[in-house]
Design a protein around this motif. Structure first.
Motif, PDB file in Angstrom:
ATOM      1  N   LYS A  19       2.822  -3.906 -11.916  1.00  0.00           N
ATOM      2  CA  LYS A  19       3.170  -2.499 -11.758  1.00  0.00           C
ATOM      3  C   LYS A  19       1.932  -1.613 -11.723  1.00  0.00           C
ATOM      4  O   LYS A  19       2.036  -0.400 -11.575  1.00  0.00           O
ATOM      5  N   GLU A  20       0.770  -2.245 -11.856  1.00  0.00           N
ATOM      6  CA  GLU A  20      -0.481  -1.490 -11.814  1.00  0.00           C
ATOM      7  C   GLU A  20      -0.817  -1.101 -10.380  1.00  0.00           C
ATOM      8  O   GLU A  20      -0.560  -1.850  -9.439  1.00  0.00           O
ATOM      9  N   LYS A  21      -1.407   0.094 -10.240  1.00  0.00           N
ATOM     10  CA  LYS A  21      -1.818   0.590  -8.926  1.00  0.00           C
ATOM     11  C   LYS A  21      -3.331   0.741  -8.933  1.00  0.00           C
ATOM     12  O   LYS A  21      -3.905   1.271  -9.878  1.00  0.00           O
ATOM     13  N   HIS A  22      -3.979   0.293  -7.862  1.00  0.00           N
ATOM     14  CA  HIS A  22      -5.432   0.262  -7.807  1.00  0.00           C
ATOM     15  C   HIS A  22      -5.923   1.077  -6.617  1.00  0.00           C
ATOM     16  O   HIS A  22      -5.429   0.925  -5.498  1.00  0.00           O
ATOM     17  N   ARG A  23      -6.932   1.895  -6.876  1.00  0.00           N
ATOM     18  CA  ARG A  23      -7.529   2.712  -5.826  1.00  0.00           C
ATOM     19  C   ARG A  23      -8.743   1.991  -5.257  1.00  0.00           C
ATOM     20  O   ARG A  23      -9.660   1.610  -5.987  1.00  0.00           O
ATOM     21  N   THR A  25      -0.918  -2.266  -4.628  1.00  0.00           N
ATOM     22  CA  THR A  25      -0.228  -2.899  -5.745  1.00  0.00           C
ATOM     23  C   THR A  25       0.430  -4.172  -5.221  1.00  0.00           C
ATOM     24  O   THR A  25       0.341  -4.486  -4.031  1.00  0.00           O
ATOM     25  N   PHE A  29       5.558   2.560  -1.408  1.00  0.00           N
ATOM     26  CA  PHE A  29       4.709   1.388  -1.242  1.00  0.00           C
ATOM     27  C   PHE A  29       5.316   0.472  -0.187  1.00  0.00           C
ATOM     28  O   PHE A  29       6.487   0.078  -0.272  1.00  0.00           O
ATOM     29  N   TRP A  58      -4.455   3.001  -1.902  1.00  0.00           N
ATOM     30  CA  TRP A  58      -3.793   2.588  -3.142  1.00  0.00           C
ATOM     31  C   TRP A  58      -3.010   1.305  -2.883  1.00  0.00           C
ATOM     32  O   TRP A  58      -2.195   1.243  -1.966  1.00  0.00           O
ATOM     33  N   TYR A  75       0.837  -1.196   0.000  1.00  0.00           N
ATOM     34  CA  TYR A  75       0.000   0.000   0.000  1.00  0.00           C
ATOM     35  C   TYR A  75       0.875   1.251   0.000  1.00  0.00           C
ATOM     36  O   TYR A  75       2.031   1.230   0.424  1.00  0.00           O
ATOM     37  N   TRP A  76       0.282   2.360  -0.491  1.00  0.00           N
ATOM     38  CA  TRP A  76       1.004   3.626  -0.553  1.00  0.00           C
ATOM     39  C   TRP A  76       0.828   4.357   0.768  1.00  0.00           C
ATOM     40  O   TRP A  76      -0.288   4.675   1.177  1.00  0.00           O
TER      41      TRP A  76
END
Length: 559
Positions: A151-155, A146, A104, A144, A98-99
């Protein structure tokens, strides 16, 4: 790669070899030269091998595609903490991240119910993830995520379930004193039991409903929509879909994650419900669709729960004895909602205890205080929250630290959290005060043929008055409504066939139409192709995001 899966299957092979050796030993006690016995033993061994997953694993070369991480919603429990439920393969090593506002960072996790894999071999397991921020602004409205494999980031949407400002448990007025969580409904056709469910709880003082829906017939959808119209925001119908899978892999035991999921992920659903209900509902029932609460002394359910709360100020969970009982299904031939009545609740029969399988006589069900529980099972609490240090001076001078595996707060040196003096209690409630009655509805043609019933006809007398109130409330509720004479059709045969198919498939030692020995996982996805009336059921839309999806969206901007 020498994975956990291969270790499991090697162990399976060793067990089979031991069984074969035992059969040889038994055959040699009479005649070691008995060719028929030896031949049958070899045939039995080969048959078991071909029906086992070891065989399937061998012919596929160990190639599996179950490496997803599936997330739905997240919940902000404190100013700097977010919790969420997700599914992933127990052998999938890619770490969820997570961010945190600067980089991350790995998510701390814990399996919701590890026993599922130990005994039932369900590899798609529910986990609870906990993330912490250095300041509250970072966790305001989104999370956020991943993984190392993508490499995709999801909200992920974050729901705010923090305590109200200046929260005082002694003075706080909950929006709802009693609510219910219903675990995911799948391939359900008996709309009459939903009517009884709503009317019982409404007559018992419940004002908040969380219904998790996977799939149901049209009449069931109509009943749910009717009560949604009547109850508005007090009824939340939460979609609970299958995990996403490519169409070509649907039903494939090695590529469809739903085939390795216990039922449809009920343990994640009930814990998701606990997070939703924090500071919204004081007492949350975790009972099934055909279960009710019984107060022998005739008090209301709410008054008894409040009395328990006063007697046990540290109560986080009320653990109730589960009682098997039967009543005649008077609504089995109903076609229109106006035909429904609840009079049979006044004639509940309880078999003698020696007539019920002993494994069921020890069952318990729970009612939770949501903000006092971290994780729960269907039958017991897994871990409760730490006691409020303002209300309960029990933490002494021991420092609060983050648990190594989960980042859930704990007291240094507290030991087993289930018996910790620093946490809210699970109170075992005497049956004289409150119990759960499982109302199995039976056909009167088979009544009493092989059963011996209790002679205590007064035990369930409080249900007589409850049934009268339910009848009056229901008639008033549906009067002048279009649902009054809605034609549900001939649904009984479809219901009976579907129930029998699902029960037989879930408990059969091997999954149907596949040569695999994992039937004990009770996955609904494995049984779905066997449902004869599948076209009459509709599923909810997809809700899960696969954080570990390896596909990338086309980009126009250089990074």
């Amino acid at each position: 790669r020498f994975s956990e899966n291969m270790v499991d299957e090697i162990w399976n092979a060793i067990c089979l070899l031991l069984l074969f050796m035992l059969l040889l030993l038994l055959s040699c006690t009479r005649n070691c030269r008995s060719a028929p016995v030896l031949g049958l033993s070899i045939f039995f061994l080969c048959s078991i091998y071909l029906r086992s997953e070891f065989y399937q694993f061998a012919i596929t070369g160990g190639r599996e595609n179950l490496d997803g991480i599936y997330v739905k919603d997240a919940y902000r429990t404190t100013d700097n903490e977010i919790r969420f439920l997700y599914f992933k393969n127990s052998a999938f090593r890619s770490q969820l991240k997570y961010w945190n506002g600067a980089e991350f960072t790995e998510v701390r996790e814990r399996r919701v119910d590890p026993i599922m894999r130990l005994f039932l071999r369900c590899q798609m397991e529910a986990h609870i993830g906990v993330v912490r921020y250095q300041n509250e602004t970072d966790s305001a409205s989104s999370l956020w995520l991943t993984t190392g494999a993508s490499k995709e980031k999801h909200r992920i949407r974050v729901r705010d379930v923090r305590p109200p400002p200046k929260f005082d448990p002694a003075e706080f007025k909950y929006p709802h004193r009693l609510g219910v969580c219903l675990q995911p409904i799948y391939f359900h056709a008996d709309w009459t039991v939903f009517v009884q469910y709503f009317e019982f709880w409404l007559a018992s003082g419940a004002t908040k409903f969380y219904i998790y829906l996977h799939s149901a017939s049209r009449p069931v959808h109509e009943i749910l929509n009717f009560y949604k119209k009547k109850l508005g925001s007090n009824l939340e119908i939460i979609p609970w879909s299958d995990l996403p899978v490519q169409q070509k892999n649907k039903g494939d035991f090695h590529r469809d994650p739903n085939s390795r999921l216990f039922r449809v992920g009920i343990h994640a659903a009930i814990n998701d419900c606990l997070l939703r209900a924090r500071y919204q509902v004081k007492f949350v029932s975790m009972l099934d669709l055909d279960e009710t609460l019984h107060v022998p002394n005739g008090n209301s359910i709410l008054s008894e729960l409040e009395a328990l709360d006063n007697d046990y100020p540290r109560m986080g969970t009320a653990s109730l004895q589960w009682i098997y009982a039967e009543h005649e299904n008077e609504n089995r031939d109903a076609r229109f909602p106006y035909e429904i009545r609840f009079n049979s609740l006044g004639n509940i029969k309880k078999p003698m205890e020696n007539q019920v399988f002993s494994v069921y006589t020890d069952f318990r069900k729970v009612i939770q205080r949501p903000e006092r529980t971290v994780l729960t099972d269907i039958h017991s609490t897994l871990i409760n929250e730490l006691l409020d240090p303002v209300l309960f001076d029990v933490q002494d001078k021991n420092a609060v630290e983050a648990e190594k595996m989960t980042d859930i707060p704990r007291i240094s040196g507290e030991g087993n959290p289930l018996s910790s003096p620093y946490r809210y209690w699970e109170v075992r409630v005497p049956t004289a005060r409150l119990s759960v009655v499982h109302l199995r509805r039976f056909n009167p043609a088979f009544q009493g043929s092989d059963h011996a019933y209790s002679n205590n006809t007064h035990e369930f007398r409080p249900f007589i008055e409850k049934a009268r109130n339910m009848n009056l409330n229901y008639v008033a509720r549906i009067s002048n409504e279009t649902i009054w004479d809605f034609d549900t059709g001939v649904w009984q045969a479809m219901m009976s066939n579907t129930i029998r198919t699902l029960e037989e498939c879930r408990y059969y030692p091997f999954n149907y139409n596949q040569l695999i020995g994992k039937g004990a996982c009770q996955s609904v996805a494995n049984c779905e192709p066997l449902i004869s009336d599948l076209q009459h059921f509709s599923k909810v839309e997809q809700i899960w995001i696969n954080i570990a999806h390896r596909g990338r969206v086309f980009e126009y901007i250089k990074h």
